[in-house]
Write a protein that holds these residues in place. Structure first.
Motif, PDB file in Angstrom:
ATOM      1  N   HIS A 123       8.773   4.055  -2.496  1.00 25.75           N
ATOM      2  CA  HIS A 123       7.640   4.383  -3.360  1.00 25.75           C
ATOM      3  C   HIS A 123       8.002   4.328  -4.850  1.00 25.75           C
ATOM      4  CE1 HIS A 123       5.995   6.025   0.412  1.00 25.75           C
ATOM      5  NE2 HIS A 123       4.814   5.761  -0.144  1.00 25.75           N
ATOM      6  N   ILE A 164       0.845  -1.201   0.000  1.00 26.89           N
ATOM      7  CA  ILE A 164       0.000   0.000   0.000  1.00 26.89           C
ATOM      8  C   ILE A 164       0.880   1.250   0.000  1.00 26.89           C
ATOM      9  CG2 ILE A 164      -1.808   1.251   1.251  1.00 26.89           C
ATOM     10  CD1 ILE A 164      -2.341  -1.530   2.692  1.00 26.89           C
ATOM     11  N   VAL A 179       2.130  -0.709   4.582  1.00 28.32           N
ATOM     12  CA  VAL A 179       2.196   0.618   3.973  1.00 28.32           C
ATOM     13  C   VAL A 179       3.664   0.968   3.745  1.00 28.32           C
ATOM     14  CG1 VAL A 179       1.657   3.072   4.269  1.00 28.32           C
ATOM     15  CG2 VAL A 179       0.043   1.332   5.071  1.00 28.32           C
ATOM     16  N   TYR A 208       1.984   4.986   0.723  1.00 31.03           N
ATOM     17  CA  TYR A 208       1.640   5.912   1.798  1.00 31.03           C
ATOM     18  C   TYR A 208       0.912   7.103   1.184  1.00 31.03           C
ATOM     19  CZ  TYR A 208       2.263   9.172   5.695  1.00 31.03           C
ATOM     20  OH  TYR A 208       2.057  10.073   6.707  1.00 31.03           O
ATOM     21  N   LEU A 209      -0.274   7.365   1.662  1.00 34.00           N
ATOM     22  CA  LEU A 209      -1.146   8.393   1.091  1.00 34.00           C
ATOM     23  C   LEU A 209      -0.541   9.793   1.123  1.00 34.00           C
ATOM     24  CD1 LEU A 209      -3.935   8.984  -0.135  1.00 34.00           C
ATOM     25  CD2 LEU A 209      -4.793   9.275   2.200  1.00 34.00           C
ATOM     26  N   HIS A 210       0.242  10.085   2.147  1.00 35.51           N
ATOM     27  CA  HIS A 210       0.797  11.437   2.318  1.00 35.51           C
ATOM     28  C   HIS A 210       2.281  11.513   1.968  1.00 35.51           C
ATOM     29  CE1 HIS A 210      -2.930  12.744   4.163  1.00 35.51           C
ATOM     30  NE2 HIS A 210      -2.891  11.656   4.926  1.00 35.51           N
ATOM     31  N   ASN A 211       2.734  10.652   1.065  1.00 32.72           N
ATOM     32  CA  ASN A 211       4.136  10.665   0.670  1.00 32.72           C
ATOM     33  C   ASN A 211       4.503  12.040   0.106  1.00 32.72           C
ATOM     34  OD1 ASN A 211       6.739   9.891  -0.077  1.00 32.72           O
ATOM     35  ND2 ASN A 211       6.065   9.111  -2.043  1.00 32.72           N
TER      36      ASN A 211
END
Length: 156
Positions: free
Chosen positions: A53, A12, A48, A14-17
């Motif tokens: 990324h 997953i 996560v 990380y949404l706030h990368n």
């Protein structure tokens, strides 16, 4: 360090990368294709991404079904957040020794290795290999004074 292999869809992002990776994905994909996956994606206990990324995006671009991962056990949530930043930031503190880098690149070039796989763009490679780039000169460059000048003070 324990490294496992998991299905890519289980990882997953990380949404706030805060890192903008888009420009690096193709180069990382080319690196993975040439050298294999040599650095796992680091995940927290919830799968996560903590670090990696760009490797994840590159693996998806390559159509990989599985990726190597390392679970960063034993870190507090604050440490995970800080490591996510530090992993990218600390590398920015390093500089290249252009002379030694040029020697390494010359060696690779002599072996007919595809230098684009090093991540440098063609203009950077030309500069590091001391090749002439048409139309590009430093406007502030001052030529060195020759040992035997053609003219001397008072010739005018």
């Amino acid at each position: 360090m324990k490294i496992d292999t998991v299905k890519i869809e289980n990882v997953i992002p990380y949404l706030h990368n805060p890192r903008k990776n888009a420009e690096a994905v193709a180069k990382v994909a080319a690196s993975i294709k040439e050298f294999g996956f040599r650095q796992p994606i680091v995940l927290d206990n919830e799968m996560v991404v903590v670090a990696g990324h760009t490797r994840l995006l590159a693996a998806r671009q390559l159509g990989l079904k599985q990726v190597p991962i390392h679970i960063a056990d034993g870190l507090t949530p604050a440490q995970v957040k800080a490591y996510r930043i530090a992993d990218n930031r600390v590398a920015q503190e390093a500089d290249w020794d252009d002379e030694l880098l040029g020697l390494e690149l010359h060696d690779l070039d002599g072996e007919a290795f595809d230098l684009s796989l090093t991540g440098f763009n063609p203009d950077e490679l030309a500069a590091l290999l001391h090749e002439e780039i048409d139309g590009q000169t430093d406007e502030d460059a001052v030529p060195e004074v020759p040992e035997d000048p053609k003219t001397v003070l008072g010739d005018v």
